[in-house]
Design a protein around this motif. Sequence first.
Motif, PDB file in Angstrom:
ATOM      1  N   GLN A  90      55.433 -44.411  19.846  1.00  0.00           N
ATOM      2  CA  GLN A  90      56.121 -43.274  19.230  1.00  0.00           C
ATOM      3  C   GLN A  90      55.422 -41.966  19.577  1.00  0.00           C
ATOM      4  O   GLN A  90      56.064 -40.964  19.922  1.00  0.00           O
ATOM      5  N   LEU A  91      54.098 -41.957  19.476  1.00  0.00           N
ATOM      6  CA  LEU A  91      53.341 -40.748  19.782  1.00  0.00           C
ATOM      7  C   LEU A  91      53.482 -40.376  21.253  1.00  0.00           C
ATOM      8  O   LEU A  91      53.746 -39.210  21.592  1.00  0.00           O
ATOM      9  N   LEU A  92      53.321 -41.358  22.138  1.00  0.00           N
ATOM     10  CA  LEU A  92      53.424 -41.085  23.570  1.00  0.00           C
ATOM     11  C   LEU A  92      54.813 -40.594  23.951  1.00  0.00           C
ATOM     12  O   LEU A  92      54.962 -39.692  24.794  1.00  0.00           O
ATOM     13  N   THR A  93      55.836 -41.178  23.339  1.00  0.00           N
ATOM     14  CA  THR A  93      57.208 -40.752  23.641  1.00  0.00           C
ATOM     15  C   THR A  93      57.434 -39.300  23.236  1.00  0.00           C
ATOM     16  O   THR A  93      58.030 -38.510  23.984  1.00  0.00           O
ATOM     17  N   TYR A  94      56.948 -38.947  22.042  1.00  0.00           N
ATOM     18  CA  TYR A  94      57.069 -37.559  21.573  1.00  0.00           C
ATOM     19  C   TYR A  94      56.326 -36.616  22.521  1.00  0.00           C
ATOM     20  O   TYR A  94      56.856 -35.565  22.922  1.00  0.00           O
ATOM     21  N   GLN A  95      55.115 -36.994  22.908  1.00  0.00           N
ATOM     22  CA  GLN A  95      54.328 -36.152  23.803  1.00  0.00           C
ATOM     23  C   GLN A  95      55.004 -35.998  25.163  1.00  0.00           C
ATOM     24  O   GLN A  95      55.046 -34.900  25.737  1.00  0.00           O
ATOM     25  N   PHE A  96      55.538 -37.118  25.668  1.00  0.00           N
ATOM     26  CA  PHE A  96      56.180 -37.058  26.972  1.00  0.00           C
ATOM     27  C   PHE A  96      57.427 -36.179  26.941  1.00  0.00           C
ATOM     28  O   PHE A  96      57.676 -35.387  27.870  1.00  0.00           O
ATOM     29  N   GLU A  97      58.222 -36.304  25.876  1.00  0.00           N
ATOM     30  CA  GLU A  97      59.422 -35.474  25.763  1.00  0.00           C
ATOM     31  C   GLU A  97      59.065 -33.997  25.675  1.00  0.00           C
ATOM     32  O   GLU A  97      59.711 -33.138  26.284  1.00  0.00           O
ATOM     33  N   GLU A  98      58.012 -33.691  24.914  1.00  0.00           N
ATOM     34  CA  GLU A  98      57.579 -32.303  24.774  1.00  0.00           C
ATOM     35  C   GLU A  98      57.109 -31.759  26.120  1.00  0.00           C
ATOM     36  O   GLU A  98      57.486 -30.640  26.515  1.00  0.00           O
ATOM     37  N   LEU A  99      56.304 -32.517  26.838  1.00  0.00           N
ATOM     38  CA  LEU A  99      55.789 -32.070  28.122  1.00  0.00           C
ATOM     39  C   LEU A  99      56.889 -31.994  29.177  1.00  0.00           C
ATOM     40  O   LEU A  99      56.892 -31.096  30.038  1.00  0.00           O
ATOM     41  N   SER A 100      57.811 -32.968  29.127  1.00  0.00           N
ATOM     42  CA  SER A 100      58.925 -32.949  30.081  1.00  0.00           C
ATOM     43  C   SER A 100      59.821 -31.749  29.863  1.00  0.00           C
ATOM     44  O   SER A 100      60.322 -31.141  30.818  1.00  0.00           O
ATOM     45  N   GLU A 101      60.044 -31.411  28.597  1.00  0.00           N
ATOM     46  CA  GLU A 101      60.854 -30.239  28.284  1.00  0.00           C
ATOM     47  C   GLU A 101      60.153 -28.965  28.750  1.00  0.00           C
ATOM     48  O   GLU A 101      60.791 -28.041  29.284  1.00  0.00           O
ATOM     49  N   LEU A 102      58.861 -28.892  28.582  1.00  0.00           N
ATOM     50  CA  LEU A 102      58.106 -27.725  29.035  1.00  0.00           C
ATOM     51  C   LEU A 102      58.080 -27.673  30.564  1.00  0.00           C
ATOM     52  O   LEU A 102      58.174 -26.586  31.158  1.00  0.00           O
ATOM     53  N   ALA A 103      57.964 -28.849  31.183  1.00  0.00           N
ATOM     54  CA  ALA A 103      58.050 -28.989  32.644  1.00  0.00           C
ATOM     55  C   ALA A 103      57.157 -28.006  33.389  1.00  0.00           C
ATOM     56  O   ALA A 103      57.620 -27.219  34.225  1.00  0.00           O
ATOM     57  N   VAL A 104      55.883 -28.057  33.119  1.00  0.00           N
ATOM     58  CA  VAL A 104      54.939 -27.177  33.818  1.00  0.00           C
ATOM     59  C   VAL A 104      54.760 -27.685  35.241  1.00  0.00           C
ATOM     60  O   VAL A 104      54.424 -28.852  35.452  1.00  0.00           O
ATOM     61  N   ALA A 105      54.999 -26.795  36.214  1.00  0.00           N
ATOM     62  CA  ALA A 105      54.839 -27.173  37.615  1.00  0.00           C
ATOM     63  C   ALA A 105      53.377 -27.038  38.024  1.00  0.00           C
ATOM     64  O   ALA A 105      52.603 -26.288  37.419  1.00  0.00           O
ATOM     65  N   SER A 106      53.002 -27.756  39.074  1.00  0.00           N
ATOM     66  CA  SER A 106      51.635 -27.682  39.566  1.00  0.00           C
ATOM     67  C   SER A 106      51.344 -26.260  40.062  1.00  0.00           C
ATOM     68  O   SER A 106      52.096 -25.704  40.857  1.00  0.00           O
ATOM     69  N   GLY A 107      50.272 -25.647  39.583  1.00  0.00           N
ATOM     70  CA  GLY A 107      49.886 -24.295  39.987  1.00  0.00           C
ATOM     71  C   GLY A 107      50.676 -23.195  39.305  1.00  0.00           C
ATOM     72  O   GLY A 107      50.454 -21.999  39.569  1.00  0.00           O
ATOM     73  N   GLU A 108      51.611 -23.556  38.414  1.00  0.00           N
ATOM     74  CA  GLU A 108      52.473 -22.551  37.772  1.00  0.00           C
ATOM     75  C   GLU A 108      51.670 -21.580  36.927  1.00  0.00           C
ATOM     76  O   GLU A 108      51.937 -20.366  36.933  1.00  0.00           O
ATOM     77  N   THR A 109      50.686 -22.044  36.208  1.00  0.00           N
ATOM     78  CA  THR A 109      49.906 -21.174  35.333  1.00  0.00           C
ATOM     79  C   THR A 109      49.234 -20.063  36.134  1.00  0.00           C
ATOM     80  O   THR A 109      49.256 -18.886  35.746  1.00  0.00           O
ATOM     81  N   GLU A 110      48.650 -20.411  37.254  1.00  0.00           N
ATOM     82  CA  GLU A 110      47.981 -19.416  38.081  1.00  0.00           C
ATOM     83  C   GLU A 110      48.975 -18.381  38.613  1.00  0.00           C
ATOM     84  O   GLU A 110      48.695 -17.173  38.627  1.00  0.00           O
ATOM     85  N   ILE A 111      50.173 -18.862  39.009  1.00  0.00           N
ATOM     86  CA  ILE A 111      51.202 -17.958  39.526  1.00  0.00           C
ATOM     87  C   ILE A 111      51.680 -17.000  38.438  1.00  0.00           C
ATOM     88  O   ILE A 111      51.835 -15.786  38.665  1.00  0.00           O
ATOM     89  N   LEU A 112      51.887 -17.538  37.235  1.00  0.00           N
ATOM     90  CA  LEU A 112      52.360 -16.704  36.126  1.00  0.00           C
ATOM     91  C   LEU A 112      51.306 -15.676  35.727  1.00  0.00           C
ATOM     92  O   LEU A 112      51.642 -14.528  35.396  1.00  0.00           O
ATOM     93  N   GLU A 113      50.072 -16.076  35.710  1.00  0.00           N
ATOM     94  CA  GLU A 113      48.995 -15.144  35.371  1.00  0.00           C
ATOM     95  C   GLU A 113      48.974 -13.979  36.363  1.00  0.00           C
ATOM     96  O   GLU A 113      48.799 -12.814  35.989  1.00  0.00           O
ATOM     97  N   SER A 114      49.133 -14.308  37.638  1.00  0.00           N
ATOM     98  CA  SER A 114      49.143 -13.266  38.664  1.00  0.00           C
ATOM     99  C   SER A 114      50.343 -12.341  38.499  1.00  0.00           C
ATOM    100  O   SER A 114      50.232 -11.106  38.622  1.00  0.00           O
ATOM    101  N   GLU A 115      51.508 -12.938  38.205  1.00  0.00           N
ATOM    102  CA  GLU A 115      52.708 -12.137  38.017  1.00  0.00           C
ATOM    103  C   GLU A 115      52.578 -11.233  36.805  1.00  0.00           C
ATOM    104  O   GLU A 115      52.979 -10.046  36.841  1.00  0.00           O
ATOM    105  N   LEU A 116      52.029 -11.762  35.720  1.00  0.00           N
ATOM    106  CA  LEU A 116      51.880 -10.961  34.503  1.00  0.00           C
ATOM    107  C   LEU A 116      50.944  -9.780  34.754  1.00  0.00           C
ATOM    108  O   LEU A 116      51.196  -8.655  34.281  1.00  0.00           O
ATOM    109  N   LYS A 117      49.887 -10.062  35.472  1.00  0.00           N
ATOM    110  CA  LYS A 117      48.951  -8.984  35.794  1.00  0.00           C
ATOM    111  C   LYS A 117      49.659  -7.897  36.606  1.00  0.00           C
ATOM    112  O   LYS A 117      49.452  -6.688  36.398  1.00  0.00           O
TER     113      LYS A 117
END
Length: 557
Positions: A189-216
């Motif tokens: 139950q816990l893993l399913t909830y976590q997976f659904e939350e992460l899948s919905e967020l769908a963070v791409a590889s390297g996305e955080t670094e790209i967004l930080e650069s764009e925000l700057k």
Amino acid sequence: MLSHLSIKHLTLVDTLDLDFSTGMSVLTGETGAGKSILLGALGLAIGDRADSSLVSSGQERAEVSATFELSDADNEARLWLQDRALDDSDVCILRRVVSADGRSRAFVNGSAVNIGDLKTLGSKLINIHSQHEHQSLLKKETHRRLLDEYGDLHLQVIALNELFDQYLDTETRLSSLISSRDEQDARVQLLTYQFEELSELAVASGETEILESELKHLAGAETNQQRISQALELCSGDTDDNASDLLGRALTILAGIEEESIAPVREMLSTAQIQLQEAAADLSSIRDRFEADPARQQEVEQRLSRIYEVARKHKVEADTLPQLTEDIAAQLQDIENTHEQIVTLESDLSKLAEAYLAEAEQLTSARKEAGAALEAEVTQHLQDLGMNGARFVISIDALADQVPRRAGLDDIEFLVATIPGTAPGSLSKIASGGELSRISLAIQVVTAQTSDTPTLVFDEVDVGVGGATAEVVGGLLRKLGKETQVFCVTHLAQVAAQGHQHYMVTKSTTDVSASTTVVALDEEAKVAEIARMLGGVEQTAESLAHAESMLANSDQA
């Protein structure tokens, strides 16, 4: 077989070394001479209880060493030694040391072992038939082993054991998976909830670094645009003092000078003017990219805020969220695979149980067939041993629950009826001490050719018999000695005369001490000892002649 026995400072024995051969060896002597000491020494060597009373008076310790020769490649003792890296070619030496304070130590081929291991190994080397704890005939596992050996059921037993091992292994793995599955229900139950939350967020590889650069970039767009405009104004603006105009004026002034040294300077200034114009063009293009976009800036800020929130929740770095999503997906897949494995193992276990039951039924049938033959042979020997009307019965019943076991699904027990017309009962309840010895003798004679125990000891199997029956007992023991090594403690001349080797136990006493010794008798001494057993202390010509006749007859057997 037992080839040598060494005793030091054991009760009445100071030092004693005896060599033994194959065949039937008899031990005789006056009552109280100490025949029990020899059996006690053997018992001590194979793990009997030890205490300080066994140590001779005034000595620090007693020691017994028994040497066995192993000749059978499939001997259980040899396999036991090999499994524990204690094998030493074809010899096995059991050694027991008892201190005056009652403590004891045990050794096998020079290596220290515990008493439990010594007992286990000892039971594979020697079987002492007496009215004491070594009466393995009273144990049901001995009954099953003797029956299987007699029926030559070794291969069937191995096949059943292999199926049992497979069944047990599958059952263990299934139990472990079921336990794991039950524990994982809440985790799923816990893993399913976590997976659904992460899948919905769908963070791409390297996305955080790209967004930080764009925000700057977005956050500094307006300021940077203003600064670029100011730089452009200085480089090529509408004012008279912009850098481009100033460079042009400088070149015009220098153009009127014909000096050769000025030419390189004019060239550098001309190059600088061209680069300044190119830089201004690039700044103009870059300035157009620094347009403020409040909506996009808010979108990026919200996206980053959500990513960091989820990362803190899972206690990981934001840039590892994509890997975490994959890991949780893999865990959920493993759990799903566990359910599939459980279904597969349940099917495998059911098939193994069916195969085991089929093999066990065949073994049961073979045991019953062998049991009928063994019953008839042992019963006949009981009649020959003076137990007229006695019946030997082998009970083979199905165990209450038919759960797979290593030895099969049969409850096997040797029973006997010593009185005609009575129901057979267990050996321990029906047979007296003397009867049990004769029953044991009858069984051992029948099963000797298939028994794995290389050395048998019979302690006064002739108790309560005499005359013709005693001759039968002696004959059976001699016959048994042709198949395996036999030791027999006896008071009857009819039995002693049948021995291939004869040892006499004697006791000497003084006013302050007593001692026991054992000697191997030559042919002349054998005659004298048999004559003593026949006629008492006084030897007569008749008793000596009778003894010679008995020995001559036994040699012809």
